[in-house]
Write a protein that holds these residues in place. Structure first.
Motif, short mmCIF file in Angstrom:
data_model
loop_
_atom_site.label_atom_id
_atom_site.label_comp_id
_atom_site.label_asym_id
_atom_site.label_seq_id
_atom_site.Cartn_x
_atom_site.Cartn_y
_atom_site.Cartn_z
N TYR A 135 0.96 -1.27 0.02
CA TYR A 135 -0.13 -0.13 -0.03
C TYR A 135 0.91 1.29 -0.04
N GLY A 136 2.12 1.07 0.71
CA GLY A 136 2.76 2.28 0.86
C GLY A 136 3.53 2.58 -0.58
N GLU A 137 3.76 1.79 -1.17
CA GLU A 137 4.42 1.85 -2.63
C GLU A 137 3.49 2.12 -3.86
N TYR A 138 2.31 1.85 -3.40
CA TYR A 138 1.01 2.03 -4.28
C TYR A 138 0.83 3.47 -4.19
N VAL A 139 0.72 4.08 -3.00
CA VAL A 139 0.22 5.48 -2.92
C VAL A 139 1.43 6.48 -3.35
N VAL A 140 2.75 5.99 -3.09
CA VAL A 140 3.77 6.92 -3.44
C VAL A 140 3.77 6.85 -5.34
N ALA A 141 3.67 5.49 -5.95
CA ALA A 141 3.74 5.23 -7.17
C ALA A 141 2.69 6.31 -7.94
N LYS A 142 1.34 6.03 -7.39
CA LYS A 142 0.21 7.00 -7.88
C LYS A 142 0.60 8.48 -7.93
N LYS A 143 1.14 8.92 -6.67
CA LYS A 143 1.41 10.10 -6.72
C LYS A 143 2.64 10.88 -7.64
N ASN A 144 3.46 9.73 -8.10
CA ASN A 144 4.31 10.03 -9.38
C ASN A 144 3.65 9.89 -10.61
N ASP A 145 2.62 9.15 -10.62
CA ASP A 145 1.90 8.83 -12.15
C ASP A 145 0.62 8.57 -11.86
N GLU A 146 -0.30 9.23 -12.22
CA GLU A 146 -1.81 9.00 -12.05
C GLU A 146 -2.23 7.90 -12.79
N VAL B 278 -0.53 -2.10 -8.05
CA VAL B 278 1.11 -2.47 -7.88
C VAL B 278 1.06 -3.73 -6.98
N SER B 279 1.94 -4.57 -7.28
CA SER B 279 2.34 -5.70 -6.59
C SER B 279 3.50 -5.65 -6.06
N TYR B 280 3.52 -6.07 -4.69
CA TYR B 280 4.88 -6.09 -3.97
C TYR B 280 5.07 -7.30 -3.59
N MET B 281 6.26 -7.88 -3.71
CA MET B 281 6.76 -9.08 -3.48
C MET B 281 8.11 -9.00 -2.50
N VAL C 219 0.76 -12.33 -15.70
CA VAL C 219 -0.20 -12.96 -16.66
C VAL C 219 -1.63 -13.17 -15.88
N THR C 220 -1.56 -12.97 -14.49
CA THR C 220 -2.75 -13.16 -13.70
C THR C 220 -3.22 -11.84 -13.04
N PHE C 221 -2.52 -10.97 -12.89
CA PHE C 221 -2.99 -9.58 -12.06
C PHE C 221 -2.83 -8.58 -13.09
N ARG C 222 -1.80 -8.48 -14.04
CA ARG C 222 -1.42 -7.69 -14.94
C ARG C 222 -1.50 -6.15 -14.29
N PRO C 223 -0.44 -6.00 -13.18
CA PRO C 223 -0.37 -4.97 -12.60
C PRO C 223 0.58 -3.86 -13.37
N ASN C 224 0.60 -2.68 -13.05
CA ASN C 224 1.22 -1.52 -13.72
C ASN C 224 2.74 -1.53 -13.25
N LYS C 225 3.03 -2.21 -12.03
CA LYS C 225 4.37 -2.19 -11.61
C LYS C 225 4.45 -3.43 -10.69
N ILE C 226 5.57 -3.95 -10.54
CA ILE C 226 5.93 -4.99 -9.33
C ILE C 226 7.13 -4.35 -8.78
N VAL C 227 7.02 -4.37 -7.62
CA VAL C 227 7.99 -3.91 -6.61
C VAL C 227 8.84 -5.14 -5.79
N LEU C 228 10.04 -5.44 -5.82
CA LEU C 228 10.68 -6.25 -5.04
C LEU C 228 11.38 -5.76 -3.86
N ARG D 172 12.82 -1.66 -7.23
CA ARG D 172 13.10 -1.90 -5.83
C ARG D 172 11.97 -0.71 -5.42
N PRO D 173 11.77 -0.79 -3.86
CA PRO D 173 10.87 -0.04 -3.19
C PRO D 173 11.47 1.69 -3.84
#
Length: 295
Positions: A111-122, A127-130, A223-232, A268-269
């Motif tokens: 959720y933290g990464e999602y909120v920041v990513a959305k601030k940077n790109d509407e 976002v998936s975070y692993m 291929v399952t969630f089709r996220p805009n971004k994957i954070v490792l 990365r985060p």
């Protein structure tokens, strides 16, 4: 307005207090010992403040997030010794009569990464975070909501195809042996040859083997969630390792779908100093206040 964040990990608890802008104004951490001792330290820390308006609690698990369940707010069956069937949220509510958002540790980071990513790109919608460390977990946020209703994803236990140079390794997962977590989590380095990952040179073939497994997981997420971004995130995910994952992903995925720049897609985060979960918890604490107001 003061928000409380609890990042409850199997190794350590990170507790923080934030202001109305989600900035950390105080923080502490301590080892995860017994439930009684650890939760007592957590409660004592937050009692130092005049008030906490709401909490975001992101815990290791598995946990029960079904609000209709009799064990909602519990850590349920977990490999962490002594922590199975612990009413974590109930203990907090005994001491603080404020809204609380309860989720997994990796969801807090997501959720933290999602909120920041959305601030940077509407245009960011998902976002998936692993996290790859002592274990492997995954959280996914889609249009502001978490994936999973009756329960949270246990993505670390998906099955992956074995690397041809790793066929004799049985894996470390006590339930599944060679699932993703059993083959690619931090402890698998030492389990293979007695050398911890942190002491394994970046050129060692084990890094490529682990990257191969993680890249398969990234393909599955794609291929399952089709996220805009994957954070490792997590201790295994150094910049050099993420580069290896991108390279393996390129080979495995073979441009099947357009995911754009891999440097922007597999990252990365963005939040520094392992602060993804803390920031996410502050935002979720506000979300808990909003949800309570709408009941």
């Amino acid at each position: 307005m003061l928000y409380g964040s609890i990042e409850a990990g199997g190794t350590k608890f990170v507790c923080a207090v934030g202001d109305e802008n989600f900035n950390v104004i105080d923080q502490t951490q301590f080892p995860t010992t017994t439930p009684d001792e650890t939760l007592a330290r957590t409660i004592k820390y937050f009692k130092k403040f005049d008030h906490i308006d709401a909490f975001g609690i992101a815990s290791f698990g598995p946990i029960d997030v079904d609000k209709n369940s009799e064990t909602y707010g519990w850590i349920i069956k977990t490999p962490k010794k002594g922590w199975s069937n612990i009413d974590f949220l109930g203990k907090m509510k005994e001491n603080f009569d404020v809204p609380m958002y309860w989720t997994t540790d990796v969801n807090g980071s997501a959720y933290g990464e999602y909120v920041v990513a959305k601030k940077n790109d509407e245009n960011i919608k998902s976002v998936s975070y692993m996290t790859i460390g002592t274990g492997i977990g995954m959280g996914a946020v889609i249009n502001g909501d978490f994936l999973g209703v009756a329960g949270t994803p246990e993505f670390g236990h998906i099955k992956v195809r074995r690397h041809r140079d790793d066929m004799d390794f049985k894996g470390t997962c006590p339930w599944h042996g060679d699932c993703l977590e059993g083959l690619a989590s931090g402890p698998t380095f030492e389990a293979r040859d007695g050398v911890e990952g942190i002491k394994t040179p970046v050129g060692d073939p084990k890094w490529d083997i682990v990257a191969y497994y993680v890249a398969q997981a990234v393909v599955d997420l794609t291929v399952t969630f089709r996220p805009n971004k994957i954070v490792l995130g997590g201790g295994v995910c150094t910049p050099e390792f993420v580069d290896k994952v991108r390279a393996q992903f390129t080979l495995l995925f073979n441009n099947y779908l357009n995911v754009g720049s891999l440097e922007k897609y597999i990252t990365r985060p963005e939040i520094p100093h392992n602060g993804s979960a803390t920031y996410g918890d502050f935002v979720l604490a506000q979300k808990a206040i909003d949800e309570a107001a709408n009941i």
